[in-house]
Scaffold this active site. Sequence first.
Site, PDB file in Angstrom:
ATOM      1  N   SER A 477       0.800  -1.210   0.000  1.00 32.83           N
ATOM      2  CA  SER A 477       0.000   0.000   0.000  1.00 32.83           C
ATOM      3  C   SER A 477       0.840   1.271   0.000  1.00 32.83           C
ATOM      4  CB  SER A 477      -0.951  -0.043   1.201  1.00 32.83           C
ATOM      5  OG  SER A 477      -2.050   0.791   1.014  1.00 32.83           O
ATOM      6  N   ASP A 488       9.915   5.362 -10.390  1.00 31.69           N
ATOM      7  CA  ASP A 488       9.509   6.054 -11.612  1.00 31.69           C
ATOM      8  C   ASP A 488      10.351   7.303 -11.855  1.00 31.69           C
ATOM      9  OD1 ASP A 488       7.588   4.164 -12.071  1.00 31.69           O
ATOM     10  OD2 ASP A 488       5.928   5.341 -11.268  1.00 31.69           O
ATOM     11  N   LYS A 502      -1.043  -4.270  -3.182  1.00 33.59           N
ATOM     12  CA  LYS A 502      -2.293  -3.625  -2.749  1.00 33.59           C
ATOM     13  C   LYS A 502      -2.347  -2.223  -3.344  1.00 33.59           C
ATOM     14  CE  LYS A 502      -4.898  -2.166   1.341  1.00 33.59           C
ATOM     15  NZ  LYS A 502      -5.030  -0.758   0.969  1.00 33.59           N
TER      16      LYS A 502
END
Length: 746
Positions: A477, A488, A502
């Site tokens: 999460s 990224d 999740k």
Amino acid sequence: MTLRPSLALLLALVLPVAHAQAQAPAAHEDEGRKSSTLPLEATPNQADAAQLSARFLTRFHYDAKPLDDVMSAKIYKAYFDMLDGEKVFFTQADMARFEPLKTKFDDAIWNKDLSGPFSIFNLYVQRAIDRMNYARELLKKGFDFSKDESYDFDRKNAAWPADQAALDDLWRKRTKNDWLRLKLAGKSDEEIRKTLDKRYSGYIERVRQLDGEDAFQTFMNAYAETTDPHTDYLGPRAAQNFDIAMKLSLEGIGAVLQARDEYTQIREVVPGGPADKSGKVHVGDRIVAIGQGTQGPMTDVIGWRLDDVVDKIRGKKDTTVRLEILPADAGLDGKHELVTLVRKKVSIEEQAAKKKIIEVKDGDVTRKIGIIDLPTFYSDFGARREGDKNFKSATRDVAKLLGELKAAGVQGVVMDLRNNGGGSLAEANELTGLFIDQGPVVQVRDARGQVEVQGDDEPGMAWSGPLAVLVNRGSASASEIFSAAIQDYGRGLIVGEPTFGKGTVQNLVDLDRFAQGDSEKPQYGELKMTIAEFFRINGGSTQLKGVTPDILFPKNGDEKDFGESTYDNALPWTQIQPAPYGKVADLAAYLPQLKAMHDARIAKSPAWQLMLDELAQYKKMRAQTTVSLNLAARQAERKRQDAIQAAFRARHKAIDGTDGGLAADEPTLDDGLNANERSLKAELKQEKEAKSARDPELQETAHILFDAIGLIKANPKLAAEVLPYGGKFSTTAAVTPAEKPATQPR
């Protein structure tokens, strides 16, 4: 997580140990839930809470589904899985008896008639007590261990026992295995009978203490978790514990409690709390009675449920509670001591961010690598909303630790997010901001399909030097949001195992706010409901797939049983348009070199090879679902396992002088005991040894950063490619995010 100022959006957390400290009513000598009276029945408030929950779930859930016969059948299955997932209490005849209810749970909720699910829970209680009494009778006869028979202890996919005879045979084998485990550990028949009879009678007492709140919570979670794996119903008590877990503080005495036999025992004294400052409360002490105020009556709590004892000890700040204690070093007939404590706000530092420094040496070069261990993305939403400048926050704590690490001269930082199950979305967003200048961090799509981009608007970084993020299957999460954004952007290396997967957002709904009632005491509980899905800034989701590390470590084998992909009703993976962002660095410039250096190092590392061998043994043991009930066969197997463990200990000793986290006087193989049957002293000692054991994964991650720093120092052109923003930010001249104005998530 917070998307709107009015409600807290939270990710799933688990409070593993009850913390003794919130509203404690005036004491009465007959209080407590020492034994339930069957049959249990639902209260009007519970029926209202069930219907109110259904209204939210069928209208506002991210993947809303009608509460109809189809959903009822799913709830039915989930309910029995929660009550008797191993299929050791109910028979096929019981299941046939309840079959008509399979499509009636939707009507039960809408019509506010919970007699059906409660009748199932009542039978479960009766069956559990009956089975324990049957096992106690078997102890009187003993067992024949010369027979060649086996016991299959993994019954998740087994059929329900055909009849009473099949159920009795299952419990005969189950009890025989309990006896054999103790026998293999060297216990005499008399000791075994005493230990197991005490275990089974204790289980009966705990089952008898189950009440309507337990029945309702179980049923409602069967419904909630049928909608998706991360939607839960939290009764008033569970909701309070969830709040404590998020803000890492409570009002009480500052002690961690656990149940042991009929007593509530002090497992840990929180430094700086009232219990610690009194000097009169110690680890191992047993609480026998509790009184409210300076003059209130003392209530005997021997044999009480742990949560009931915790309720009486928690209370408002600056109020008084008295504890009658049987000291740890006193026998059962020892002298009791009376301790008077004034409740205060207590911080739970065990789950707070921590730092340490690892010095990595390779040849003639030694470098300091800073480690920040973050167990959860915590935040005190209430204190923050009220403008408390010192509100508890994972980001604020990490920013402070980064400043201390820079002052200590570290050259790289590892964020250790292993087993960090998530927490506040706002904290994941702001924590990422400590390592980037400005930009988007995460995208959130709601049930209407609207996408909101959240990010860091504050200029500057708390750390702009080499960074690694260590993750594993338990990183979920909010941990995945942070790790994905770092990956990224090219901001740091992601190292370890693929994460949990999740990718959903939960909203905590206080049902009391929407119920018709004038009671100030929480009655309806809270609903932790999935209302959105988050996406990486590159447009992909972490749902199901998780985050794949740049440098992979061996998997521990839990992925078959643990992770989003193991849930039948998990949401599918999807993707959306990327957010407008640009990479701040290109780690591809040196990632192949770092992988090659990593591979070469672990190939000749005794510690790494030992970890792999222990992991292989662990996977082998996990794959075993059946054990022999023949004494000779089990003795031979135990001898083989003892030789394997002895070899592991010897290798640990040769590598770092330890026994691999196992105290020298602790058993290396199964001792046949349950956790609360071992001495607390030995249990705490073993935990301490385990925490101080060598951590090959963390050491190797630090060494990978060591390599990265070396490559950067040797090549200025490379440094400009792999450090953020061309390396223009200095690690010694960063802003202090703890001093930034608190911003509301967008």
